[in-house]
Write a protein that holds these residues in place. Structure first.
Motif, mmCIF file in Angstrom:
data_model
loop_
_atom_site.group_PDB
_atom_site.id
_atom_site.type_symbol
_atom_site.label_atom_id
_atom_site.label_comp_id
_atom_site.label_asym_id
_atom_site.label_seq_id
_atom_site.Cartn_x
_atom_site.Cartn_y
_atom_site.Cartn_z
ATOM 1 N N GLU A 1 56.831 49.239 45.189
ATOM 2 C CA GLU A 1 57.772 48.901 46.116
ATOM 3 C C GLU A 1 58.292 50.119 46.918
ATOM 4 O O GLU A 1 58.464 51.285 46.476
ATOM 5 N N TRP A 2 58.566 49.718 48.461
ATOM 6 C CA TRP A 2 58.735 50.942 49.237
ATOM 7 C C TRP A 2 60.163 50.675 49.713
ATOM 8 O O TRP A 2 60.681 49.724 50.033
ATOM 9 N N LEU B 1 60.915 48.285 64.072
ATOM 10 C CA LEU B 1 59.755 49.180 64.312
ATOM 11 C C LEU B 1 58.960 49.234 62.798
ATOM 12 O O LEU B 1 57.724 49.713 62.929
ATOM 13 N N LEU B 2 59.743 48.930 61.610
ATOM 14 C CA LEU B 2 59.114 49.161 60.578
ATOM 15 C C LEU B 2 58.673 47.738 59.832
ATOM 16 O O LEU B 2 59.077 46.639 60.207
ATOM 17 N N PRO B 3 57.782 47.911 58.778
ATOM 18 C CA PRO B 3 57.212 46.512 58.119
ATOM 19 C C PRO B 3 58.483 46.060 57.360
ATOM 20 O O PRO B 3 59.259 46.755 57.118
ATOM 21 N N ALA B 4 58.431 44.901 57.253
ATOM 22 C CA ALA B 4 59.233 43.979 56.471
ATOM 23 C C ALA B 4 58.464 43.145 55.343
ATOM 24 O O ALA B 4 57.105 43.027 55.488
ATOM 25 N N GLY B 5 59.139 42.831 54.152
ATOM 26 C CA GLY B 5 58.498 41.851 53.259
ATOM 27 C C GLY B 5 59.091 42.076 51.926
ATOM 28 O O GLY B 5 60.347 42.658 51.899
ATOM 29 N N ASP B 6 58.726 41.482 51.025
ATOM 30 C CA ASP B 6 59.364 41.194 49.483
ATOM 31 C C ASP B 6 59.329 42.712 48.987
ATOM 32 O O ASP B 6 60.171 42.712 48.088
ATOM 33 N N ARG B 7 58.343 43.667 49.086
ATOM 34 C CA ARG B 7 58.244 44.552 48.451
ATOM 35 C C ARG B 7 58.893 46.022 49.234
ATOM 36 O O ARG B 7 58.622 47.082 48.832
ATOM 37 N N ARG C 1 55.474 55.282 62.045
ATOM 38 C CA ARG C 1 55.506 53.806 62.015
ATOM 39 C C ARG C 1 54.248 53.390 61.434
ATOM 40 O O ARG C 1 54.152 52.561 60.804
ATOM 41 N N ASN C 2 53.104 54.310 61.772
ATOM 42 C CA ASN C 2 51.619 53.685 61.418
ATOM 43 C C ASN C 2 51.588 53.967 59.826
ATOM 44 O O ASN C 2 50.779 53.313 59.200
ATOM 45 N N LEU C 3 52.357 55.144 59.177
ATOM 46 C CA LEU C 3 52.133 55.603 57.884
ATOM 47 C C LEU C 3 52.876 54.560 57.029
ATOM 48 O O LEU C 3 52.184 53.651 56.261
ATOM 49 N N ALA C 4 54.010 53.902 57.525
ATOM 50 C CA ALA C 4 54.747 52.978 56.866
ATOM 51 C C ALA C 4 53.761 51.561 56.967
ATOM 52 O O ALA C 4 53.640 51.008 55.753
ATOM 53 N N HIS C 5 53.548 50.910 57.977
ATOM 54 C CA HIS C 5 52.830 49.905 58.207
ATOM 55 C C HIS C 5 51.423 49.878 57.425
ATOM 56 O O HIS C 5 51.132 48.974 56.679
#
Length: 194
Positions: free
Chosen positions: A34-35, A46-52, A20-24
């Motif tokens: 782009e991830w 639990l995971l980040p969200a966004g356009d990339r 979780r922390n690695l992804a954020h």
């Protein structure tokens, strides 16, 4: 560049905290990347969200033959430039270079891990050490354990200690006291004994 991360253990405790922390944190570092985050259905929050960020659900069982092939197929579909496995299970026939994190080799040394689970761990860790372009481990002690268990393999290992969540960062004395009082509903002076 498109980087994929196996985030299927995001809901777990130790390795889940790492994932979780690695992804954020990674998505904040480089705005040009782009991830692609492979996750268990239901773990999206639990995971980040966004356009990339592309979230790709994966249902194959953990520590199974299915995960070895399904994740490689999805990596191909997503046209990844790099794949990161934050634990020792690395898919077969990835279409891109890979990085694997091996936190420890407890599955090979602890008495409670015997028989088929230990054999599976030995095969997967050995395979990951041979196949990955880079291997990350979290301490020099873990590096020594890996090399002791696999003396004939001389992988390129980078020791990168785990980070520390912001909640554990040092705060100015007055701010720290106020935070503790508010967080735990403490009125008046207090003594913390650890």
């Amino acid at each position: 560049m498109r980087i994929g991360i196996d985030a299927r253990k995001a809901a777990d405790y130790g390795i889940g905290t790492h994932v979780r922390n690695l992804a954020h944190r990674l998505v904040r570092l480089d705005r040009s990347v782009e991830w692609v985050l492979f996750h268990r259905p239901g773990d999206e929050g639990l995971l980040p969200a966004g356009d990339r960020i592309t979230l790709v659900p994966e249902r194959s069982g953990g520590y199974s033959i299915g995960e070895l092939t399904a994740l490689a197929a999805k990596a191909r579909e997503q046209r990844l430039d790099l794949y990161h496995a934050p634990h020792y299970v690395l898919p077969v026939r990835l279409p891109c270079p890979s990085v694997v994190t091996i936190h420890d080799v407890i599955h090979l040394t602890a008495r409670e891990h015997r028989g088929l689970p230990r054999l599976y761990a030995r095969l997967m860790i050995g395979r990951a050490l041979r196949a990955a372009a880079r291997v990350i481990t979290v301490s020099h002690a873990s590096e020594r354990q890996i090399l002791r268990q696999f003396p004939r393999l001389h992988p390129r290992i980078d020791v990168i200690p785990n980070g520390v969540e912001e909640i554990f960062h040092t705060r100015p004395a007055g701010e720290a006291a106020a935070f503790v009082k508010e967080a735990f509903g403490i009125e008046g002076p207090y003594l913390l004994f650890v």
